[in-house]
Design a protein around this motif. Structure first.
Motif, short mmCIF file in Angstrom:
data_model
loop_
_atom_site.label_atom_id
_atom_site.label_comp_id
_atom_site.label_asym_id
_atom_site.label_seq_id
_atom_site.Cartn_x
_atom_site.Cartn_y
_atom_site.Cartn_z
N VAL A 1 0.78 -1.27 -0.19
CA VAL A 1 -0.03 0.09 0.04
C VAL A 1 0.77 1.32 0.05
CG1 VAL A 1 -1.70 1.23 1.10
CG2 VAL A 1 -1.72 -1.08 1.24
N ALA A 2 1.93 1.07 0.47
CA ALA A 2 2.89 2.45 0.81
C ALA A 2 3.59 2.73 -0.64
CB ALA A 2 3.85 2.07 1.81
N VAL A 3 3.86 1.92 -1.78
CA VAL A 3 4.50 2.11 -2.76
C VAL A 3 3.58 2.92 -4.00
CG1 VAL A 3 5.58 1.06 -4.74
CG2 VAL A 3 5.76 -0.39 -2.62
N PRO B 1 17.97 5.83 -12.98
CA PRO B 1 16.93 5.40 -12.06
C PRO B 1 17.29 5.89 -10.52
CG PRO B 1 18.47 3.79 -12.77
CD PRO B 1 18.49 4.92 -13.60
N HIS B 2 18.48 6.23 -10.16
CA HIS B 2 18.40 6.60 -8.70
C HIS B 2 17.87 7.72 -8.50
CE1 HIS B 2 21.66 9.21 -10.22
NE2 HIS B 2 21.45 9.83 -9.47
N LEU B 3 17.38 8.85 -9.39
CA LEU B 3 16.92 9.89 -9.01
C LEU B 3 15.33 9.51 -8.69
CD1 LEU B 3 17.91 12.48 -11.98
CD2 LEU B 3 18.69 12.34 -9.67
N ALA B 4 14.75 8.50 -9.38
CA ALA B 4 13.59 8.08 -9.00
C ALA B 4 13.43 7.38 -7.48
CB ALA B 4 12.54 7.45 -9.88
N ALA B 5 14.49 6.41 -7.48
CA ALA B 5 14.53 5.25 -6.51
C ALA B 5 14.79 6.15 -4.95
CB ALA B 5 15.69 4.48 -6.56
N TRP B 6 15.60 6.77 -5.05
CA TRP B 6 15.92 7.53 -3.50
C TRP B 6 14.32 8.18 -3.17
CZ3 TRP B 6 19.26 6.02 -0.37
CH2 TRP B 6 20.31 5.61 -0.72
N PRO B 7 13.75 9.28 -3.74
CA PRO B 7 12.55 9.74 -3.06
C PRO B 7 11.65 8.66 -3.09
CG PRO B 7 13.01 10.59 -5.37
CD PRO B 7 14.37 9.78 -4.90
N ILE C 1 11.94 5.36 -2.15
CA ILE C 1 12.20 4.45 -0.97
C ILE C 1 11.86 5.48 0.33
CG2 ILE C 1 14.14 4.12 0.22
CD1 ILE C 1 15.40 2.96 -2.28
N CYS C 2 12.11 6.76 0.28
CA CYS C 2 11.90 7.86 1.52
C CYS C 2 10.22 7.69 1.50
CB CYS C 2 12.42 8.93 1.08
SG CYS C 2 13.86 9.30 0.97
#
Lengths: 334, 307
Positions: A142-144, B273-279, B281-282
């Motif tokens: 749900v969080a993704v 991809p890291h520009l999207a992955a970091w925010p 993940i946060c």
């Protein structure tokens, strides 16, 4: 039952009327309004005035609304300005609706097929590692953000599994009958077209299924936990019924009501999720039209599609309510 | 009960069990719940970071100090280097500082949306639940119309209404969607109380209507609302990201927000991809933190689970 159905349908008509009024007012009161949307920024005052007259925008808003209702009754919802400029809004909806039905159908199928059994297993093993792991998994699901997951699937899974990640079908020579690409192939005997369309559905359907899956899983788990505590389950066990019989007849059947309600409510998540998922996968459905419509402010298309989404959502939930009678005999007698 | 226990002790014992309020017993259970503690720790760190981030950030997040390393034609962005832990973003701004400072705007979006949604829901729900009659009917019809649209789709439509999108219009869009949910929750539990014994007792004692509503009914109806608020904090942040993805978000990115950072880099997902992955993940971690707190709160506040 019949009276209840009729009352709900009358309510739906009311909701659609109020909603169309609000949406209509919203479109007309926008800064610039439809004239700027049609002519763009560089319109001369003269051409603006001419178009305003031509569209009847110089009349009071309620007159405009009734004229709109009159045209809508004949299927004329205006002409698209951004999604497919020049096409009628109704045409765009009819063309794209089957695609979204296909996608949502497969997504909810995946969500149910995975969510219900997992929820049952987790409840049976309450507090075990399987239970804890799948609960955490569903919370992460749900969080993704849906569109981020869709991009992950598109970039990583599509190359790893060799699955297509664009559109509804490759440019193959397929006969169109119903607009449902998976059905068309079965009707005309072009099985390869059906398989190709199915391949295109896999990744977007998985992306779209995550949130309904997580919710269905948790509701199933909670409902089964509630039922497992009931006296009749203990009675069934103590009189020596076999586990499959208890599961099917006593536990699952009683746990199904809240699950079915949730499935109905998840159509909402599917419709809004489709806007994001279809945009990522360039999937030519209603969701993609909405995404482009929001981006390019294509008001006639937005108006029609939002009203249609509302009708679908309300009707699905009405059907769900009616299906209670099939599941629970206690409701049938009322 | 043992024979040696006097009547006095019996009464004391009763008083003791009856004296534990729902909130107190819920708190007792929460303190022992590892899941709640994990959620609370995540949120604790998030809140502290978002307050301190302007001082913690090594660089100014709005200055394109690495712009000379951005080559648009070859799709190159600044790589990680001394002083710039994660390199730069598409405009040559320090990516690590932007992530850090992004926590602040993200918290503002979440809290802002929750406060607006909660206030609107409190007003509508209290009106409907306390007054009943035609007020209830009118309020519930409004709520029904709002709920007959899929919530995220409603948020998209509201956001599209504004000619000049900003952080505030984003907050407004994701919060208005929550008003009917709060209103319904509150109305439900207030209606259930209208005919309960303690309200009847207060009425019989001649307590004024307003006092009954605000001192007897409202406080007893709040627990589902509190749970919903924690969950809204999570959904607001995720939905703000979806708005940015559709181009309905805040176009001003001098002060970064995670959802905006994620939505704005949609065209370079495959190359950077890291520009999207970091925010992303946060957002996932913080949303998970709020959800864990909300779910454990719901369990703890459920009178069925009281021991």
């Amino acid at each position: 039952m019949l009276r209840y159905t009729i009352r709900r349908l009358v309510q739906l008509v009311g909701v659609v009327l109020v909603l169309s009024m609000l949406l209509f007012a919203w479109l007309r009161l926008l800064p610039g309004g439809p004239v700027s949307a049609l002519l763009g920024e560089r319109a001369t005052p003269e051409s603006r005035e001419a178009l305003t007259k031509q569209l009847g925008l110089d009349q009071p808003i309620f007159v405009q609304y009734f004229k709109f209702l009159g045209r809508a009754a004949t299927g004329d919802f205006g002409v698209s300005t951004g999604v497919q400029p020049g096409d009628s809004a109704l045409e765009i909806f009819l063309q794209r609706f089957p695609a979204t039905i296909e996608l949502s159908f497969f997504a909810i199928l995946i969500a149910i097929a995975v969510g219900v059994p997992l929820g049952y297993l987790a409840a049976k093993r309450r507090g075990g590692w399987f239970d804890n792991l799948s609960v955490i998994g569903s919370l992460i699901g749900v969080a993704v953000p849906v569109f981020f997951l869709a991009y992950l699937l598109k970039d990583v899974a599509s190359s790893a599994l060799g699955l297509p990640s664009q559109g509804r079908q490759d440019a193959i020579d397929a006969t169109r009958v119903t607009g449902f690409f998976t059905l068309d192939g079965l009707i005309t005997g072009e099985i390869d077209a059906t398989l190709n369309a199915l391949e295109h559905l896999i990744l977007p359907a998985i992306a779209l299924a995550t949130i309904p899956f997580a919710v269905i899983f948790r509701i199933t788990r909670a409902a089964v936990l509630d039922v497992l505590d009931e006296d009749f389950v203990r009675t069934a066990e103590s009189k020596g019924l076999t586990a499959p019989v208890i599961r099917r007849r006593h536990v699952l059947r009683n746990a199904m009501l809240p699950v079915v309600t949730t499935i109905g409510l998840q159509t909402g998540a599917l419709l809004s999720g489709a806007v994001l998922t279809e945009k990522v996968f360039s999937f030519a459905g209603v969701g993609q039209a909405l995404a482009i419509g929001f981006e390019r402010r294509d008001y006639p298309v937005l108006l029609l599609l939002i009203i249609m989404a509302t009708i679908v959502y309300v009707v699905v939930n009405l059907l769900v309510d009616l299906s209670y009678a099939l599941i629970d005999p206690r409701i049938r007698t009322r | 009960m043992a024979l040696g226990v006097s009547k006095k002790e019996k009464i004391d014992g009763l008083a003791e069990t009856a004296g534990v309020s729902l909130a107190a017993s819920a708190w007792k259970r929460l303190k022992r719940s590892p899941v709640f503690l994990i959620g609370a720790t995540i949120i604790g760190i998030f809140v502290v970071l978002s307050i301190l981030s302007p001082w913690l950030a090594p660089q100014d997040p709005s200055v394109p100090m690495l712009i000379d390393q951005v080559v648009k034609a070859r799709n190159e962005i600044p790589p990680p280097q001394p002083g710039h832990l994660l390199g730069g973003d598409l405009q040559g701004r320090d990516f690590f500082s932007r992530l850090l400072v992004g926590s602040q705007q993200t918290l503002i979006v979440g809290v802002g949306a929750t406060i607006i949604g909660l206030t609107g829901g409190l007003i509508l729900g209290t009106l409907a639940g306390a007054l009943g009659g035609w007020v209830d009917s009118v309020v519930m019809r409004i709520v029904d119309v709002m709920l007959s649209l899929p919530s995220l789709l409603l948020a998209f439509s509201i956001a599209a209404m504004f000619a000049r999108p900003s952080q505030f219009t984003v907050i407004l869009a994701v919060s208005i969607v929550q008003i009917p949910v709060f209103a319904r929750l509150l109305r439900g539990s207030m209606l259930a109380q209208r005919h309960s014994d303690h309200v009847l007792a207060a009425t019989a004692l001649g307590v004024k209507k307003g006092a009954i509503v605000f001192r007897h009914m409202l406080p007893n109806s709040l627990s589902p609302v509190i749970v919903q608020s924690t969950l809204v904090l999570a959904t607001a942040i995720i939905e703000a990201a979806a708005l940015s993805f559709l181009g309905l978000g805040n176009p001003d990115d001098r002060l970064p927000e995670w959802g905006q950072m994620l939505g704005d880099v949609q065209n370079v997902f495959d190359t950077h991809p890291h520009l999207a992955a970091w925010p992303a993940i946060c957002i996932i971690i913080v949303a998970l933190g709020f959800t864990l707190m909300g779910e454990t709160l719901r369990e703890a506040l459920d009178p069925k689970n009281r021991r």
